[in-house]
Design a protein around this motif. Structure first.
Motif, PDB file in Angstrom:
ATOM      1  N   LEU A  22      14.316  -9.718-114.539  1.00 37.44           N
ATOM      2  CA  LEU A  22      13.561 -11.092-114.150  1.00 37.44           C
ATOM      3  C   LEU A  22      12.963 -11.633-115.497  1.00 37.44           C
ATOM      4  O   LEU A  22      12.534 -12.799-115.400  1.00 37.44           O
ATOM      5  CB  LEU A  22      12.382 -10.587-113.584  1.00 37.44           C
ATOM      6  N   SER A  23      13.515 -10.925-116.604  1.00 36.91           N
ATOM      7  CA  SER A  23      13.217 -11.733-117.962  1.00 36.91           C
ATOM      8  C   SER A  23      14.424 -11.281-118.820  1.00 36.91           C
ATOM      9  O   SER A  23      15.226 -10.736-118.102  1.00 36.91           O
ATOM     10  CB  SER A  23      12.114 -11.055-118.780  1.00 36.91           C
ATOM     11  N   ALA A  27      18.033 -13.036-116.358  1.00 36.84           N
ATOM     12  CA  ALA A  27      16.948 -13.172-115.618  1.00 36.84           C
ATOM     13  C   ALA A  27      17.326 -13.730-114.294  1.00 36.84           C
ATOM     14  O   ALA A  27      16.938 -13.554-113.371  1.00 36.84           O
ATOM     15  CB  ALA A  27      15.805 -13.884-116.119  1.00 36.84           C
ATOM     16  N   ILE A  28      18.136 -14.921-114.259  1.00 37.98           N
ATOM     17  CA  ILE A  28      18.560 -15.687-113.201  1.00 37.98           C
ATOM     18  C   ILE A  28      19.183 -14.756-112.180  1.00 37.98           C
ATOM     19  O   ILE A  28      19.006 -14.974-110.828  1.00 37.98           O
ATOM     20  CB  ILE A  28      19.563 -16.690-113.429  1.00 37.98           C
ATOM     21  N   ASN A  31      17.566 -13.179-109.084  1.00 36.60           N
ATOM     22  CA  ASN A  31      17.183 -13.744-107.582  1.00 36.60           C
ATOM     23  C   ASN A  31      17.916 -13.089-106.491  1.00 36.60           C
ATOM     24  O   ASN A  31      17.520 -13.259-105.417  1.00 36.60           O
ATOM     25  CB  ASN A  31      17.793 -15.171-107.898  1.00 36.60           C
ATOM     26  N   ARG A  34      14.906 -11.532-105.257  1.00 35.73           N
ATOM     27  CA  ARG A  34      14.035 -12.172-104.316  1.00 35.73           C
ATOM     28  C   ARG A  34      14.799 -12.612-103.153  1.00 35.73           C
ATOM     29  O   ARG A  34      13.943 -12.789-102.151  1.00 35.73           O
ATOM     30  CB  ARG A  34      13.903 -13.297-105.115  1.00 35.73           C
ATOM     31  N   TYR A  58      10.578  -4.303-106.299  1.00 28.79           N
ATOM     32  CA  TYR A  58      11.595  -4.530-107.203  1.00 28.79           C
ATOM     33  C   TYR A  58      10.933  -4.794-108.492  1.00 28.79           C
ATOM     34  O   TYR A  58      10.039  -5.628-108.696  1.00 28.79           O
ATOM     35  CB  TYR A  58      12.549  -5.593-106.916  1.00 28.79           C
ATOM     36  N   LEU A  59      11.418  -3.972-109.545  1.00 32.29           N
ATOM     37  CA  LEU A  59      10.779  -4.199-110.948  1.00 32.29           C
ATOM     38  C   LEU A  59      11.613  -4.765-111.847  1.00 32.29           C
ATOM     39  O   LEU A  59      13.039  -4.580-112.028  1.00 32.29           O
ATOM     40  CB  LEU A  59      10.628  -2.665-111.412  1.00 32.29           C
ATOM     41  N   SER A 290       9.077 -15.897-102.069  1.00 32.47           N
ATOM     42  CA  SER A 290       7.933 -16.482-102.723  1.00 32.47           C
ATOM     43  C   SER A 290       8.472 -17.212-103.899  1.00 32.47           C
ATOM     44  O   SER A 290       9.361 -17.228-104.508  1.00 32.47           O
ATOM     45  CB  SER A 290       7.275 -15.182-103.364  1.00 32.47           C
ATOM     46  N   SER A 291       7.446 -18.499-104.145  1.00 32.84           N
ATOM     47  CA  SER A 291       7.715 -19.496-105.219  1.00 32.84           C
ATOM     48  C   SER A 291       9.290 -19.840-105.284  1.00 32.84           C
ATOM     49  O   SER A 291       9.762 -20.022-106.292  1.00 32.84           O
ATOM     50  CB  SER A 291       7.209 -19.090-106.428  1.00 32.84           C
ATOM     51  N   ARG A 295      15.872 -26.010-105.773  1.00 37.74           N
ATOM     52  CA  ARG A 295      17.199 -25.383-106.426  1.00 37.74           C
ATOM     53  C   ARG A 295      17.752 -24.175-105.979  1.00 37.74           C
ATOM     54  O   ARG A 295      18.912 -23.867-105.703  1.00 37.74           O
ATOM     55  CB  ARG A 295      16.611 -25.113-107.969  1.00 37.74           C
TER      56      ARG A 295
END
Ligand SMILES: Nc1ncnc2c1ncn2[C@@H]1O[C@H](COP(=O)(O)OP(=O)(O)OP(=O)(O)O)[C@@H](O)[C@H]1O
Ligand SMILES: Nc1ncnc2c1ncn2[C@@H]1O[C@H](COP(=O)(O)OP(=O)(O)OP(=O)(O)O)[C@@H](O)[C@H]1O
Ligand SMILES: [Mg+2]
Ligand SMILES: [Mg+2]
Lengths: 384, 237, 232, 340, 300
Positions: A22-23, A27-28, A31, A34, A58-59, A290-291, A295
């Protein structure tokens, strides 16, 4: 009441976990998780699996295998998950495969196309892949060239690691006796700034076919370089780097006519704009994600996540009213899933204890007029 | 003159680009002497110190100590040979206490002097746990002196020790330097612009100008040497 | 009065170095500050230029003086600090140009004046300032302050490390600038006989306080001053 | 300064007691987390000797950790002439090999100063991961090397996590003691002298080359031990296990801990681990603030949190935790006159 | 690896690719050098700042502005942003040890990177630069107009900067503030503003570099990460405080690693980075200040 408590399963809950970036640079790709999380919420809303809600943890591992190991141990020991599911990346999954198998924790639907995750089940019975293995993808391209291109002279640009080499190896197998038609193959290192030097070198081989076995921005740069060098080969581009959103932004003079494979529905492609599966995807993501923003509704990583989650829910259902790690594994190796709304119509997700590649049916597609156009029938990329 | 000088600077030249900082300079210091080295600004006095302590390698010439050349000794070996120095612009270890500064002075010759004793001797014991940065300039110079003494040297090179001192303090410093020589059996080479100090402590004085030696003699001889007056002293003080 | 200090205190962290100093410098005056090692002379100059934390009133040319050094410089105060503060990585000429930073237009004229007093600098314009000899750097620091044509010059031991012949030159130069340009000077100097010979007035500091003040001549005849600073 | 010595000795004893007792009060997984903190701590002690004491900035210490990790992996997977070596015994070897590499780097480092050295060592961190890729037959390429999971030896009845914890912190305490003896004695003074003024140090008889290279070697030894433990704890090495950013994080830990404070480095090590793995916790804290709602699962948010925390920590503790401790308790205040 | 045979035409083509690649490194290296020269800090956020401003340009152009209308707006934003970052984030640690400041820039890099992912997403974007992507034929070697443009911009910038530092009082004051802030204040330089100005200028240079690079490597939040590594290398090679060194170092590096990677089989693409490191290390051993840098001599 069950006789023996299974980790991750309670009267009301099933716990699953995943380690994803996620970083950092990748990072992309996080998703995917997500998308999974949103889908599970949707399923929970509709009653869950046999009345149990799925809790999905998920970590972030920043695409660092060391952190993936730590996350996985945390998932088993602290979060007490039933199974580790859809963790992302070849190395990150390799890193935890042994420890998960030693602990007899299912490592399901690994988000990597490395062939080993489906092939080496004798040694690692608790591990299962999901997407078509890279080597089979390469093989398909090889077979296609043999059949359809006269006097092929093939140049290959590949990422110089397991991933690129898997594709290259498959290509060679697919070419069979015509393997000599590879006139040049050049690896690039992911620490490169630009692959133009490699493409320049490939062009100098006077090839008429170019295989782009690259990743992310490097495949974009490859198209760019082809265009700058005023080169006109028949391009094949591997699945992972062929999202419509990417193809649309490279020079179209190079992109037009490029061939790739496809098995998932690309939410950015006009072809699926009115598809029921994609509409479902978007409504789930809007409601349960979430969020998310507009896009994300076009982002193929989310669909891939949902496709996998769909299969996971299937697996859990198959695993019975009182799932155990063993029964989950059993279910995962006896899949016969038709109608996953997030993959191409007609694809059957199928496994047996000795054939552990769930998703092996694909179609070929060609890029033109700013979109991918599938052609031909479903073909099978099942190894062996 | 004694037969064997403790320190012999022999025909040393050192250039920096077009600047000739030392031009075939020779001088000696004998055991137990306090030798003054004076001259206008930029004459090459500090450069001479730097050559002796091997921070600079001379382009020509030789430097001998106890009859043996110093040129084969690395800078960090100089103190082993018995030569210690202070710096014109104070080179203390800013991140360490006064005491630790002095202990480093004893690094290569541990046991020669106890750092604590040296600090008592130079009257800095009360500030031994302070940072040298907090001390006034002249006190910092004294810390440097203590650091140099901690190695128990034979030859001590002092570069403008009187900087920042009032008249009275300079007088005390003069006495102190002589006492130092006697107590530690030192030979001292002294660079200083404070003529009062040089004249009161030096046995002999060498004068440099533009990298060349222009005069040598006792303090009183030097004071009346017209070339020195012209180049350095100005109208007789 | 170009500069007035009323009951100025200054501290380094928790340590107080000035315990209420009052002094003044008149226009065109040369005022000397004497004092033993650690008495607070340097700190007094720093308090004026704003390089140490201070409290109390400092009035410059009738206005309260800012506590920020760049503002004091712009107001017309040039400070030659202890330790010289040359830009050792820059060339001699760049150092001099920076001295004239607050001045508009051409600084060639000022530069010529600097070279008049310190001809040694002129032959070294491209040399990196940090490689100059100690005394040459001191000349550069003085030259740099002269480039600003300040209303008030703060000098911290200008004779430090300079050959006797140059020290004489400096005080002549100060005399000259004070007469010609109406510049005022506040100088800390250990060569007390020279300083007092040129000073209109002088102060003696002891542990952060003024203990004696008076004209140059008064101090030269003061018994304790003579013993400590003049030596006759 | 006898009192200071007693203070330090009793501090050390207290730390040792705390380390021994802690696992009773925490979960098994926490013990693993603390073990990893201990590994960072070991690497940071080494970095502190190099950067804090000898003044040579290294932005490449992750590479020395990698050397340690790979040594352990090669010895315990490939073995020597086919004899695999138990992970435990590879630790000192890993330290020594990394230390030798450190000496090797230390030699050219003699001629580099300040940020040039920092960037060259950064280059080492960037370049090192390429080596296992190039020599993949021996070092496993991107596939990496899979080790056996750490198991308590001699049939000790404890969990693997607890075992890693005691192993790591046992080694950490020993190495901390060693570092403490080193820096408070003659060597430590020599290193600091070099840091503060090379010229004066040389003129005082300190052999610059020897001490500076030695600092590199010792420092790399510590990093190698840490890397070896890290490999054992993860049972896996590949180039991505020792990413470039690891080297940078180590410097972060050093700055947060304080350049010259050995014990303060525990805080630095903790922060490195915490920020990488507990962005969600920080997000929960931040979300307590009105009008903020960060979703730690949204790509980008963990980086933002990490960045903000780093900046805030550095703004609050510009000289690190050790710096603050020293300001509170210490007598040595080094301030420049224009400051404070 | 199957390697094509040597031809002169390919050599020429590789050379061109190397020069272009080098010019890309040079663009960012220039920004790094400017920050170093004016603040004595190594800025790890330089790449992220450049990418961020390029994203702003992208957004503006997405809203219908042409490149040349967006360009000055972006430069102004970059300048203001650079100044603001210095004032808000770096000011409080102005007097802290270098390491602290370097880490603050690192924090900034992470923050900006995350922020970009959140605002614009992680996907690659197409960025239309000012130059045509047409190729022209130079003696049988196709070279794109864009490449020529990139090289020309790098060279143009460095000439401007060299003139600025050499002939203006402000340029001198910027350097002075970096090397000796205390004395700078004593001569009346507003040191705080000089540092901020340095950041502003570097941000502008970064923005230009970003807008030149994005059309080639495609825009995404991580666009500059690899390039930053090479840019550091270029800056060290040329001398950390020499703008000319940044450009010469960048191009030299680009050409060398392209040719080494292509023609020295053992190095290939895998050992490019280590090879570059070795090259620079050897150079620094001979010239500790890099090709054009000057090491400050500190004498006693
Ligand atoms: N590293 C160097 N690079 C360039 N020039 C140098 C260097 N070291 C010394 N010089 C020059 O050599 C000359 C002699 O310098 P030195 O420091 O020895 O003079 P000095 O006699 O000590 O003068 P002072 O009394 O002012 O201290 C000076 O002109 C100085 O500029
Ligand atoms: N940076 C500093 N930090 C802490 N204390 C300081 C600092 N600078 C000076 N002091 C203290 O302030 C007092 C006054 O010092 P100052 O430098 O003003 O003395 P001075 O009269 O100029 O002495 P000198 O003749 O040695 O230059 C001294 O006690 C000194 O220890
Ligand atoms: Mg001198
Ligand atoms: Mg003073």
């Amino acid at each position: 009441a069950r006789p023996v408590a299974t980790p991750g399963v309670s009267a009301t809950e099933i716990r699953l976990g995943s380690s994803v970036p996620l970083s950092g640079e990748a990072a992309i790709a996080g998703n995917v998780a997500r998308g999974i999380a949103a889908y599970f919420k949707y399923v929970n809303d509709k009653g869950g699996v046999f009345g149990r809600k799925i809790t999905f943890t998920y970590l972030d591992d920043g695409y660092d295998p060391g952190r993936a190991v730590n996350n996985t141990i945390r998932l088993i020991q602290q979060e007490q998950v039933l199974a580790v599911f859809s963790s992302l990346g070849t190395s990150n999954n390799l890193a935890v495969r042994k420890l998960l198998n030693d602990a007899k924790v299912p490592q399901l639907y690994v988000a990597s196309g490395a062939t080993t995750f489906g092939r080496d089940y004798k040694k690692y019975p608790w591990t299962l892949g999901y997407i078509p293995p890279y080597s089979e993808e390469g093989e398909l391209y090889g077979r296609y060239v043999v059949k359809n291109i006269k006097k092929p002279k093939i140049a290959v640009l590949y990422q110089n690691d397991d991933y690129g080499r898997d594709l290259l190896g498959g290509l060679k197998r697919g070419l069979g006796s015509k393997v000599k038609s590879i006139v040049a193959s050049v690896g690039y290192d992911p620490t490169s700034a630009d692959v133009q030097p490699q493409v320049t070198q490939l062009k100098a081989s006077k090839a008429n076919v170019l295989m782009v076995f690259a990743f992310g921005k490097f495949s974009l740069q490859a198209f760019n370089a082809v265009s700058r060098l005023a080169w006109k080969p028949q391009i094949f581009v591997n699945d992972v780097s062929s999202a419509s959103a990417l193809m649309a932004i490279v020079p179209q003079s190079a992109a037009n006519g490029a061939i790739s494979i496809v098995f998932g529905k690309d939410p950015a492609a006009p072809l699926w704009r009115n598809d029921k599966g994609i509409k479902l995807f978007q409504s789930i993501l809007r409601k349960y994600g979430s969020s998310v923003n507009s896009r994300d509704l076009q982002d193929g990583y989310f669909t891939t996540g949902m496709a996998t989650a769909y299969t996971m829910v299937d697996t859990l259902k198959k695993a019975g009213k009182n799932p155990t790690r063993q029964s989950v594994m059993n279910a995962a190796t006896h899949l016969d899933e038709k109608g996953n709304p997030f993959v191409l119509p007609g694809i059957v997700i199928h496994t047996t204890p000795s054939s552990r590649f769930p998703l092996t049916q694909v179609r070929l597609q060609r890029w033109s007029a700013n979109a991918w156009h599938p052609f031909g029938k479903l073909i099978t990329a099942r190894p062996g | 003159m004694a037969l064997l000088a403790l320190l012999e600077v022999d025909n040393v030249s050192r250039r920096f680009g077009g600047i000739v900082a030392l031009d075939a300079v020779s001088f000696t210091a004998e055991a137990g002497e306090i030798v003054g080295l004076i001259g206008p600004n930029g004459a090459g006095k500090t450069t001479a110190f730097n050559v002796i302590t091997r921070l600079y390698t001379p382009d020509e010439g030789d430097v001998r100590f106890n009859g043996e050349t110093l040129l084969e000794t690395p800078p960090s070996g100089i103190i082993q040979r018995g030569i210690a120095r202070t710096f014109q612009n104070v080179e203390l270890f800013r991140g360490m206490t006064v005491l630790d500064n002095v202990r480093v002075g004893a690094h290569a010759r541990a046991g020669e002097q106890r750092p604590e004793d040296v600090l008592f001797y130079v009257n800095l014991h009360s500030v031994r746990h302070r940072s040298p940065l907090e001390l006034p300039y002249a006190t910092q110079k004294r810390v440097e002196l203590a650091r140099a003494l901690a190695s128990g040297p034979q030859l001590l090179l002092l570069d403008e020790p009187a900087g920042g001192l009032s008249h009275e303090e300079v007088e005390q410093l003069g006495k102190f330097i002589k006492r130092l020589r006697d107590d530690f059996e030192l030979t001292i080479l002294l660079v200083e612009h404070h003529m009062g100090l040089v004249m009161s402590v030096a046995n002999r004085v060498h004068v440099l100008d533009f990298g060349e030696k222009i005069a040598e003699g006792t303090p009183s001889e030097i004071q009346s040497n017209p070339a020195v007056i012209e180049a350095y002293l100005g109208a007789p003080a | 009065m170009i500069l007035e200090l009323h009951n100025v205190e200054a501290r380094y962290g928790p340590v107080k170095a000035l315990h209420g100093i009052s002094l003044r410098v008149g226009e065109g005056e040369l005022v000397a500050v004497l004092g033993a090692n650690g008495a607070g002379k340097t700190t007094t100059l720093r308090a004026v230029s704003g390089t140490v934390r201070r409290s109390g009133d400092v009035v410059f040319a009738g206005k309260k003086l800012s506590r920020r050094p760049e503002a004091t410089a712009r107001a017309g105060i040039a400070h030659v600090p202890e330790g010289r503060g040359t830009f050792s990585e820059l060339s001699v000429w760049e150092n001099l140009r920076l001295g004239g930073y607050t001045r508009r237009g051409n600084v060639k004229h000022e530069a010529r004046r600097v070279f008049e007093f310190f001809p040694q600098l002129e032959s070294r314009l491209d040399q990196q300032a940090g490689t100059l000899s100690g005394g040459e750097q001191q000349m550069l620091a003085l030259g740099r302050a002269m480039m600003a044509r300040p209303k008030l010059l703060l000098l911290d031991e200008p004779s430090l490390g300079l050959a006797p012949i140059v020290v004489t030159v400096i005080f002549e130069a100060l005399e000259h600038m004070k007469g010609g340009d109406g510049m005022s000077v506040l100088v800390v100097e250990q060569n007390a006989s020279l300083a007092l010979a040129h000073a209109t007035r002088a102060y003696v500091l002891e542990v952060g306080k003024v203990v004696v003040e008076g004209t140059g001549d008064e101090l030269r005849t003061n018994e304790s001053v003579r013993r400590s600073y003049l030596g006759y | 300064m006898r009192s200071r010595l007693w203070l330090e000795l009793s501090g050390f004893t207290l730390l040792a007691l705390a380390v021994a007792a802690l696992p009773r009060f925490i979960s098994d997984f926490r013990a693993r987390e603390l073990a990893i903190v201990g590994m960072y701590f070991i690497a940071l002690i080494g970095l502190s000797i190099l950067t804090g004491y000898s003044g040579q900035i290294s932005l490449g210490h992750g590479a020395f950790m990698a050397i340690g990790g790979y040594t352990t992996a090669v010895l315990s997977v490939n073995g020597v002439y086919g004899h695999q070596i138990r992970d435990l015994w590879t630790i000192p070897i890993a330290g020594v090999i990394a230390g030798l590499a450190g000496l090797l780097v230390g030699v050219p480092a003699l001629r580099l100063s300040g940020l040039y050295l920092a960037l060259i060592t950064f280059g080492i961190a960037v370049s090192f991961p390429q080596l296992p890729k190039k020599f993949d037959h021996f070092l496993g390429g991107t596939t990496g090397k899979i080790l056996d999971l750490a198991k308590p030896p001699f049939g000790l009845a404890t969990t693997p996590n607890n075992w890693m914890y005691y192993l790591t912190w046992g080694i950490a305490l020993v190495l901390l003691g060693a570092a403490w003896l080193l820096v408070r004695g003659k060597t430590g003074r020599a290193l600091k002298a070099i840091r503060d003024s090379e010229v004066a140090a040389a003129s005082s008889g300190v052999k610059l080359a020897t001490y500076k290279t030695l600092a590199f070697g010792i420092s790399a030894f510590y990093a190698g031990v840490a890397g070896s433990l890290y490999a054992i704890a993860n049972a896996y090495v590949n180039p991505d296990v020792f990413p470039i950013i690891l080297s940078v994080y180590l410097v972060v830990g050093l700055a947060v801990g304080g350049l010259e404070s050995l014990v303060g480095l525990i805080a630095g090590a903790g922060l490195i681990y915490f920020l990488q793995n507990h962005a969600d916790t920080v997000a929960r804290w931040i979300n307590q603030l009105p009008a903020l709602n960060l979703d730690p699962k949204q790509p980008g948010i963990p980086s933002m949190i990490f960045g903000v925390v780093l900046i805030v920590v550095m703004l609050l503790l510009p000289t690190g935790a050790g710096g603050v401790a020293r300001r509170l308790f210490g007598s040595l205040t080094t301030r420049f006159y224009t400051r404070s | 690896m199957l390697v094509a045979a040597f031809t002169w035409a390919e050599l020429a083509q590789q050379l061109a690719a190397g020069i272009r690649e080098g010019a890309i490194y040079a663009g960012l290296a220039l920004a790094i050098v400017i920050i170093y020269r004016t603040t004595r800090v190594i800025n790890f956020a330089q790449g992220e700042m450049a990418t961020f401003t390029t994203f702003i340009a992208w957004s503006l152009m997405n809203h219908g502005l042409s490149f040349w209308t967006a360009f000055p707006v972006v430069l102004a934003i970059a300048f203001a942003g650079g100044v603001a970052i210095e004032r808000v984030v770096l000011r409080p640690v102005e007097n802290a040890p270098v390491l602290t400041i370097v880490i603050v820039t690192l924090g900034l890099a992470l923050l900006l990177n995350g922020l970009m992912s959140v605002i614009w997403g992680g996907a690659n974007r197409q960025f239309h630069g000012p130059f045509s992507t047409r190729t022209i034929d130079v003696g049988g070697v196709p070279i794109s107009v864009q490449d020529i443009g990139i090289v020309a911009v790098s060279v143009g910038l460095v000439v401007l900067l060299a003139l600025f530092f050499r002939f203006t009082k402000l340029g001198l004051a910027l350097r002075a503030a970096a090397v000796n802030p205390e004395s700078s204040r004593l001569v009346g330089i507003r040191v705080g503003w000089m540092l901020a100005l340095g950041w502003g200028i570097a941000a502008v240079l970064g923005a230009v570099a970003g807008m030149m690079i994005a059309p080639v490597v495609f825009l995404d939040p991580n666009m500059m990460q690899t390039i930053l590594l090479y840019a550091f290398a270029a800056a060290v090679l040329g001398g950390l405080d020499s703008p000319i060194g940044a450009v010469v170092g960048g191009i030299l590096l680009g050409v060398t690693i392209t040719l080494l990677g292509r023609y020295v089989g053992f190095i290939g693409s895998t050992l490019k980075l280590p090879a570059a490191l070795m090259l620079i290390l050897v150079l620094l051993l001979v010239r500790p200040g890099g090709l054009f840098g000057r090491v400050a001599v500190r004498r006693v």
